[in-house]
Design an enzyme around this catalytic site. Structure first.
Site, short mmCIF file in Angstrom:
data_model
loop_
_atom_site.label_atom_id
_atom_site.label_comp_id
_atom_site.label_asym_id
_atom_site.label_seq_id
_atom_site.Cartn_x
_atom_site.Cartn_y
_atom_site.Cartn_z
N LYS A 22 -3.70 10.67 10.75
CA LYS A 22 -2.70 9.73 10.21
C LYS A 22 -2.51 9.96 8.71
O LYS A 22 -1.38 9.98 8.21
CB LYS A 22 -3.17 8.30 10.45
CG LYS A 22 -2.51 7.26 9.56
CD LYS A 22 -3.02 5.88 9.77
CE LYS A 22 -4.17 5.51 8.91
NZ LYS A 22 -3.86 5.10 7.54
N ASN A 23 -3.61 10.17 8.00
CA ASN A 23 -3.50 10.26 6.54
C ASN A 23 -3.01 11.61 6.04
O ASN A 23 -2.78 11.79 4.85
CB ASN A 23 -4.85 9.89 5.89
CG ASN A 23 -5.13 8.40 6.03
OD1 ASN A 23 -4.26 7.63 6.45
ND2 ASN A 23 -6.35 7.99 5.75
N ARG A 91 1.41 0.00 2.69
CA ARG A 91 1.38 0.46 1.30
C ARG A 91 1.40 1.98 1.21
O ARG A 91 1.77 2.54 0.19
CB ARG A 91 0.22 -0.13 0.54
CG ARG A 91 -1.09 -0.23 1.23
CD ARG A 91 -2.14 -0.65 0.25
NE ARG A 91 -1.89 -0.10 -1.05
CZ ARG A 91 -2.07 1.16 -1.39
NH1 ARG A 91 -2.43 2.02 -0.48
NH2 ARG A 91 -1.83 1.58 -2.62
N ARG A 120 -5.45 -2.01 -4.93
CA ARG A 120 -4.64 -0.84 -4.64
C ARG A 120 -3.57 -0.57 -5.71
O ARG A 120 -2.38 -0.51 -5.44
CB ARG A 120 -4.00 -0.93 -3.27
CG ARG A 120 -4.89 -1.38 -2.14
CD ARG A 120 -6.07 -0.48 -1.84
NE ARG A 120 -5.74 0.82 -1.35
CZ ARG A 120 -5.55 1.11 -0.06
NH1 ARG A 120 -5.63 0.15 0.84
NH2 ARG A 120 -5.26 2.34 0.31
N PRO A 121 -3.99 -0.46 -6.98
CA PRO A 121 -3.01 -0.19 -8.04
C PRO A 121 -2.36 1.19 -7.87
O PRO A 121 -2.89 2.04 -7.14
CB PRO A 121 -3.85 -0.22 -9.30
CG PRO A 121 -5.22 0.14 -8.85
CD PRO A 121 -5.36 -0.44 -7.46
N ASP A 306 -13.64 5.70 4.41
CA ASP A 306 -13.00 5.30 5.68
C ASP A 306 -13.97 5.34 6.85
O ASP A 306 -13.59 4.99 7.97
CB ASP A 306 -11.81 6.21 5.98
CG ASP A 306 -10.69 5.98 4.98
OD1 ASP A 306 -9.76 6.81 4.95
OD2 ASP A 306 -10.76 5.01 4.24
N ARG A 398 -3.00 0.63 13.96
CA ARG A 398 -2.33 1.31 12.84
C ARG A 398 -2.80 2.76 12.73
O ARG A 398 -2.07 3.62 12.28
CB ARG A 398 -2.64 0.59 11.52
CG ARG A 398 -2.12 -0.82 11.46
CD ARG A 398 -2.26 -1.39 10.09
NE ARG A 398 -1.64 -0.52 9.09
CZ ARG A 398 -1.46 -0.89 7.83
NH1 ARG A 398 -1.85 -2.08 7.43
NH2 ARG A 398 -0.90 -0.09 6.97
C1 EPZ Z 1 -5.93 6.99 0.79
O1 EPZ Z 1 -5.50 5.78 0.19
C2 EPZ Z 1 -6.07 6.69 2.27
N1 EPZ Z 1 -4.80 6.25 2.83
C3 EPZ Z 1 -7.12 5.58 2.48
O2 EPZ Z 1 -7.28 5.43 3.89
C4 EPZ Z 1 -8.43 6.06 1.89
O3 EPZ Z 1 -9.39 5.03 2.04
C5 EPZ Z 1 -8.23 6.38 0.40
O4 EPZ Z 1 -7.19 7.38 0.27
C6 EPZ Z 1 -9.49 6.91 -0.25
O5 EPZ Z 1 -9.93 8.05 0.42
C7 EPZ Z 1 -3.85 7.19 3.11
O6 EPZ Z 1 -4.04 8.37 2.89
C8 EPZ Z 1 -2.59 6.67 3.73
P1 EPZ Z 1 -6.74 6.22 -3.55
P2 EPZ Z 1 -5.00 5.82 -1.37
O7 EPZ Z 1 -5.52 6.23 -4.39
O8 EPZ Z 1 -4.48 7.15 -1.71
C9 EPZ Z 1 -7.97 3.58 -7.25
C10 EPZ Z 1 -7.49 4.28 5.91
O9 EPZ Z 1 -8.33 3.48 6.30
N2 EPZ Z 1 -6.63 3.89 -7.77
O10 EPZ Z 1 -7.47 7.50 -3.32
O11 EPZ Z 1 -4.15 4.64 -1.58
C11 EPZ Z 1 -7.93 2.67 -6.04
O12 EPZ Z 1 -7.88 1.31 -6.43
C12 EPZ Z 1 -6.97 4.16 4.50
O13 EPZ Z 1 -7.01 5.23 6.58
C13 EPZ Z 1 -6.29 3.50 -9.06
O14 EPZ Z 1 -7.10 2.91 -9.77
O15 EPZ Z 1 -6.38 5.60 -2.12
C14 EPZ Z 1 -9.20 3.01 -5.32
O16 EPZ Z 1 -10.26 2.28 -5.92
C15 EPZ Z 1 -7.55 2.97 3.74
N3 EPZ Z 1 -5.04 3.79 -9.51
C16 EPZ Z 1 -9.41 4.49 -5.62
O17 EPZ Z 1 -8.58 4.78 -6.75
C17 EPZ Z 1 -4.12 4.45 -8.76
O18 EPZ Z 1 -3.00 4.70 -9.25
C18 EPZ Z 1 -9.04 5.42 -4.50
O19 EPZ Z 1 -7.72 5.11 -4.12
C19 EPZ Z 1 -4.48 4.83 -7.45
C20 EPZ Z 1 -5.75 4.56 -6.98
#
Ligand code: EPZ
Length: 422
Positions: A22-23, A91, A120-121, A306, A398
């Site tokens: 999915k991701n 999101r 999720r910023p 995950d 999902r």
């Molecule tokens: C992806 O989310 C995945 N989703 C998530 O999977 C996964 O948990 C996550 O990566 C981490 O591996 C998809 O790919 C659709 P991040 P993403 O940006 O990209 C912080 C699932 O269960 N951050 O890597 O949104 C954020 O708050 C889902 O399949 C900032 O601070 O995650 C978090 O603490 C859940 N600023 C960390 O980075 C930003 O601009 C990692 O988030 C972006 C992120």
């Protein structure tokens, strides 16, 4: 509203085929916006997040078809606005922003908002777009980005928890059509980012370094249509391996990429789970006593966040103290209170959960809260004595394709029922 009724205590046995990731599917589907030519994507999991991404692409003006495991997209003429009503429901749709900016030099996408696992910023996504020369402002809950030209540059994308997966995807996609060379430092190294880079290169992009913290993108004038098969879902594969271990069964997992699962396989081995690997085929075998282990979630190639909830469900069965520390998201422990309803003994201490494992679980009604927490509750229900009802299973639909069918084929006593009320 639907629920699962699970009669636990049955060791899983048999074979399960892993679906596409999915991701990987979501950003790759978004990348089809970068060309006006038709794109065909195979091994796409039929899960609600993917069906929703089809809706989002269609709302932007693309022609979209999803039959079987194949998505066909043709984004001949697209508009740059992705509205709140869509983005707030998933999101991950924020990853259309990079392609819209790359192709149209403008994008208006609703701020995604947070979810149960954290705020999720998207500050790092916006930092990347601005670095490429876009003017980014936030108005009325929307992010509005526009640029006369996108110019390649050096961008550092490291944030509070290391890299950002969709932030790396978004900036990489925008940079494919920028003028000049873009270097992303502290890029996410996840296999799904590599898969996206491979997809973009198949479209004619010039990307090197994907899978490492430094990704270089040489901008090109345009991208062309492509046929592509996405990678299998390493998180789904980990989930079935853990379900097999939690029921002390014997399950063969086919169609996975064990080379994407080193951290999980290593940790399961440390916990006493017996896993045989023959090429790409993994077989989880019945084990002796499970062992308590410590787990810390990290960016890839560390232990994936995950899989944290699923691992916690397993470790409630391992005699002794396991400490699980979540380093990626600020509140990814919603499953703890629900596991406690099944008899698990878990205490939260800041970013860590202290699991006092070894007592058998017993069935009870529980509430799913997010995608991976739901999977953890299903695993716990499969291991528990008696009957467990998992409510609000739309969360699990999902990201897991036909999970109840796949589990029934492994001998699980699990039924999907309609229930009234929220
Ligand atoms: C992806 O989310 C995945 N989703 C998530 O999977 C996964 O948990 C996550 O990566 C981490 O591996 C998809 O790919 C659709 P991040 P993403 O940006 O990209 C912080 C699932 O269960 N951050 O890597 O949104 C954020 O708050 C889902 O399949 C900032 O601070 O995650 C978090 O603490 C859940 N600023 C960390 O980075 C930003 O601009 C990692 O988030 C972006 C992120």
């Amino acid at each position: 509203m639907q629920s699962f009724i699970i009669k636990g205590g049955v060791p899983l046995h048999g074979q399960v085929q892993i679906s596409g990731a999915k991701n990987a599917a979501l950003p790759i589907m978004a990348a089809t916006l970068l060309t006006d030519e038709p794109c065909t994507i195979r091994r796409v999991p039929n899960v609600s997040d993917v069906r929703f991404m089809c809706k989002i692409l269609a709302s932007l003006g693309a022609e979209v078809e999803f039959h079987g495991d194949t998505v066909r997209v043709r984004a001949k003429k697209i508009n740059p606005v992705c509205d709140y009503d869509l983005v707030r429901q998933m999101r991950g749709s924020i990853c259309v922003m990079g392609p819209l900016l790359g192709r149209l030099h403008r994008a208006t996408v609703s701020l995604p908002g947070g979810c149960v696992i954290g705020a999720r910023p998207i500050n790092l996504h916006l930092k990347g777009f601005e670095a490429l020369g876009a003017d980014v402002k936030i108005e009325g809950g929307y992010v509005k980005a526009s640029a006369k030209r996108l110019l390649g540059t050096e961008i550092f994308l490291g944030g509070r928890a290391g890299s950002t997966v969709l932030g790396t995807a978004n900036v990489m996609m925008a940079a494919t059509l920028a003028e000049g060379v873009t270097v992303i430092e502290s890029a996410a190294c996840e296999p799904e980012v590599v898969d996206l880079a491979n997809f973009l290169n198949a479209m004619g992009a010039k990307i090197t370094g994907a899978g490492s913290p430094t990704i270089t993108i040489v901008g090109v004038k345009q991208l062309h249509g492509v046929e592509y098969e996405i990678i299998p879902d390493r998180i789904e594969a980990a989930t079935y391996a853990i379900a097999a271990a939690a029921t002390n069964g014997e399950v063969t997992i086919t169609g996975a990429r064990p080379d994407h699962m080193h951290a999980v396989l290593d940790k399961l081995n440390e916990a006493g789970v017996r896993i045989e690997r023959k090429g790409a085929v993994l077989t989880v075998k019945p084990h002796g006593e499970l062992r308590a282990v410590d787990v810390t979630t990290l960016p890839y190639a560390g232990f994936p966040t995950d899989v944290q909830a699923q691992m916690m469900a397993l470790l409630t069965l391992a005699p002794g103290i396991s400490i699980i520390t979540e380093r990626i998201f600020e509140s990814r422990f919603m499953h703890v209170s629900e596991l406690a309803r099944l008899g698990a003994d878990i205490e939260l201490e800041g970013p860590s959960a202290i699991v006092k494992g070894g007592k058998p679980l017993s069935g009870a009604p529980v509430m799913a809260s997010d995608l991976r927490a739901s999977a953890a509750l299903v695993i716990a229900g499969l291991a528990a004595k008696g009957t467990t009802q998992v409510n609000r299973i739309y969360h699990i639909d999902r990201g897991y394709e036909n999970i109840d069918t796949k589990l029934r084929r492994l001998g699980a006593r699990i039924q999907r029922i309609e229930v009234e009320g929220p």
